[in-house]
Motif scaffolding. Structure first.
Motif, PDB file in Angstrom:
ATOM      1  N   UNK A  73       0.855  -1.187   0.000  1.00 50.96           N
ATOM      2  CA  UNK A  73       0.000   0.000   0.000  1.00 50.96           C
ATOM      3  C   UNK A  73       0.891   1.237   0.000  1.00 50.96           C
ATOM      4  N   UNK A  74       0.626   2.153  -0.950  1.00 51.76           N
ATOM      5  CA  UNK A  74       1.343   3.425  -1.000  1.00 51.76           C
ATOM      6  C   UNK A  74       0.320   4.519  -0.728  1.00 51.76           C
ATOM      7  N   UNK A  75       0.583   5.335   0.276  1.00 46.71           N
ATOM      8  CA  UNK A  75      -0.343   6.414   0.626  1.00 46.71           C
ATOM      9  C   UNK A  75       0.391   7.744   0.531  1.00 46.71           C
ATOM     10  N   UNK A  76      -0.046   8.589  -0.416  1.00 43.83           N
ATOM     11  CA  UNK A  76       0.489   9.948  -0.494  1.00 43.83           C
ATOM     12  C   UNK A  76      -0.601  10.897  -0.016  1.00 43.83           C
ATOM     13  N   UNK A  77      -0.219  11.842   0.794  1.00 42.73           N
ATOM     14  CA  UNK A  77      -1.144  12.831   1.360  1.00 42.73           C
ATOM     15  C   UNK A  77      -2.373  12.174   2.015  1.00 42.73           C
ATOM     16  N   UNK A  78      -2.163  11.121   2.834  1.00 45.61           N
ATOM     17  CA  UNK A  78      -3.304  10.394   3.397  1.00 45.61           C
ATOM     18  C   UNK A  78      -4.030  11.164   4.486  1.00 45.61           C
ATOM     19  N   UNK A  79      -5.313  10.878   4.566  1.00 47.26           N
ATOM     20  CA  UNK A  79      -6.138  11.463   5.623  1.00 47.26           C
ATOM     21  C   UNK A  79      -7.111  10.385   6.081  1.00 47.26           C
ATOM     22  N   UNK A  80      -7.123  10.119   7.364  1.00 50.08           N
ATOM     23  CA  UNK A  80      -8.056   9.132   7.896  1.00 50.08           C
ATOM     24  C   UNK A  80      -9.430   9.794   8.001  1.00 50.08           C
ATOM     25  N   UNK A  81     -10.399   9.216   7.292  1.00 49.10           N
ATOM     26  CA  UNK A  81     -11.716   9.853   7.231  1.00 49.10           C
ATOM     27  C   UNK A  81     -12.759   9.115   8.071  1.00 49.10           C
ATOM     28  N   UNK A  82     -12.419   7.901   8.550  1.00 46.84           N
ATOM     29  CA  UNK A  82     -13.356   7.190   9.430  1.00 46.84           C
ATOM     30  C   UNK A  82     -12.586   6.282  10.382  1.00 46.84           C
ATOM     31  N   UNK A  83     -13.009   6.292  11.634  1.00 44.15           N
ATOM     32  CA  UNK A  83     -12.401   5.425  12.657  1.00 44.15           C
ATOM     33  C   UNK A  83     -13.517   4.725  13.398  1.00 44.15           C
ATOM     34  N   UNK A  84     -13.392   3.395  13.560  1.00 44.99           N
ATOM     35  CA  UNK A  84     -14.421   2.642  14.274  1.00 44.99           C
ATOM     36  C   UNK A  84     -13.784   1.670  15.263  1.00 44.99           C
ATOM     37  N   UNK A  85     -14.383   1.534  16.418  1.00 45.90           N
ATOM     38  CA  UNK A  85     -13.957   0.552  17.401  1.00 45.90           C
ATOM     39  C   UNK A  85     -12.619   0.890  18.027  1.00 45.90           C
ATOM     40  N   UNK A  86     -12.147  -0.031  18.844  1.00 43.73           N
ATOM     41  CA  UNK A  86     -10.876   0.170  19.550  1.00 43.73           C
ATOM     42  C   UNK A  86     -10.096  -1.133  19.595  1.00 43.73           C
ATOM     43  N   UNK A  87      -8.771  -1.029  19.576  1.00 48.71           N
ATOM     44  CA  UNK A  87      -7.895  -2.182  19.791  1.00 48.71           C
ATOM     45  C   UNK A  87      -6.709  -1.708  20.619  1.00 48.71           C
ATOM     46  N   UNK A  88      -6.229  -2.596  21.460  1.00 46.57           N
ATOM     47  CA  UNK A  88      -5.029  -2.314  22.242  1.00 46.57           C
ATOM     48  C   UNK A  88      -4.006  -3.381  21.877  1.00 46.57           C
ATOM     49  N   UNK A  89      -2.827  -2.951  21.488  1.00 43.93           N
ATOM     50  CA  UNK A  89      -1.809  -3.931  21.111  1.00 43.93           C
ATOM     51  C   UNK A  89      -0.422  -3.322  21.143  1.00 43.93           C
ATOM     52  N   UNK A  90       0.571  -4.199  21.165  1.00 38.14           N
ATOM     53  CA  UNK A  90       1.950  -3.754  21.246  1.00 38.14           C
ATOM     54  C   UNK A  90       2.394  -3.138  19.926  1.00 38.14           C
ATOM     55  N   UNK A  91       3.095  -2.031  20.029  1.00 37.42           N
ATOM     56  CA  UNK A  91       3.525  -1.307  18.847  1.00 37.42           C
ATOM     57  C   UNK A  91       4.989  -0.925  19.000  1.00 37.42           C
ATOM     58  N   UNK A  92       5.681  -0.880  17.884  1.00 38.47           N
ATOM     59  CA  UNK A  92       7.053  -0.411  17.887  1.00 38.47           C
ATOM     60  C   UNK A  92       7.249   0.512  16.703  1.00 38.47           C
ATOM     61  N   UNK A  93       8.473   0.991  16.502  1.00 41.30           N
ATOM     62  CA  UNK A  93       8.735   1.924  15.411  1.00 41.30           C
ATOM     63  C   UNK A  93      10.192   1.771  15.007  1.00 41.30           C
ATOM     64  N   UNK A  94      10.454   1.722  13.698  1.00 39.78           N
ATOM     65  CA  UNK A  94      11.825   1.549  13.210  1.00 39.78           C
ATOM     66  C   UNK A  94      12.708   2.728  13.624  1.00 39.78           C
ATOM     67  N   UNK A  95      12.094   3.860  13.980  1.00 44.78           N
ATOM     68  CA  UNK A  95      12.866   5.028  14.404  1.00 44.78           C
ATOM     69  C   UNK A  95      13.116   5.044  15.907  1.00 44.78           C
ATOM     70  N   UNK A  96      12.497   4.078  16.618  1.00 41.04           N
ATOM     71  CA  UNK A  96      12.715   3.950  18.068  1.00 41.04           C
ATOM     72  C   UNK A  96      13.011   2.477  18.339  1.00 41.04           C
ATOM     73  N   UNK A  97      14.107   1.955  17.749  1.00 39.23           N
ATOM     74  CA  UNK A  97      14.354   0.513  17.796  1.00 39.23           C
ATOM     75  C   UNK A  97      14.571  -0.002  19.210  1.00 39.23           C
TER      76      UNK A  97
END
Ligand code: NI
Length: 170
Positions: A73-97
């Protein structure tokens, strides 16, 4: 070409990125290809342009980590237009290894974005894909996943990073 990934606290990561204006160019296609290659090399499911030091509203996502081309998936100038429900889960980031933490996100999102040709489209995702879309869109707004943690947890991570920096291990 595998590009090096910028680490926190580089200011490019905490600055809102600039709009992508030039589409259907060789440069943009090459940039997107390099971003996928760099993301796979780092075993990530998402990479945003600021993470390679480029302030552009551009991100690539692949929850199959290169196993299934249909999931690219390639997203240029993305905007989230709808959000539904909730999830809790572990997340990381390649910039905070090396750091991971539970982050609450919407369970399902719909995003509106442009492709490499500049055509607008909408797509929806749930669970990991929804998490990746939210995490990467945040990057383009200068927001890192640690911004979603409690002050206590965030400060603990920042302190550990400062210690790693001091020891020359960051
Ligand atoms: Ni990230």
């Amino acid at each position: 070409m595998v590009l090096s990934i910028v680490k926190y606290p580089d200011p490019v990561l905490t600055t809102p990125a600039r709009v992508v204006e030039n589409f259907a160019t060789h440069e943009l296609r090459q940039l997107v290809a390099n971003m996928f290659e760099s993301m796979y090399a780092a075993n990530g499911v998402g990479l945003a342009a600021p993470q390679i030091g480029l302030s552009r509203r551009l991100t690539v996502i692949d929850c199959s980590v290169g196993e299934d081309p249909a999931q690219q998936l390639v997203l240029a100038n993305p905007e989230i237009i709808r959000r539904e429900g909730k999830q809790t889960g572990e997340e990381g980031c390649l910039s905070i290894p090396g750091f991971r933490a539970d982050v609450v996100r919407a369970m399902t999102v719909t995003v509106r974005a442009q492709n490499v040709d500049g055509e607008w489209f909408e797509t929806s995702g749930s669970e990991l894909l929804a998490r990746a879309i939210q995490h990467e869109t945040d990057h383009l707004n200068g927001i890192l996943f640690i911004s979603h943690l409690s002050t206590l947890k965030r400060d603990l991570i920042k302190r550990k990073i400062r210690k790693l920096q001091k020891d020359g291990e960051w």
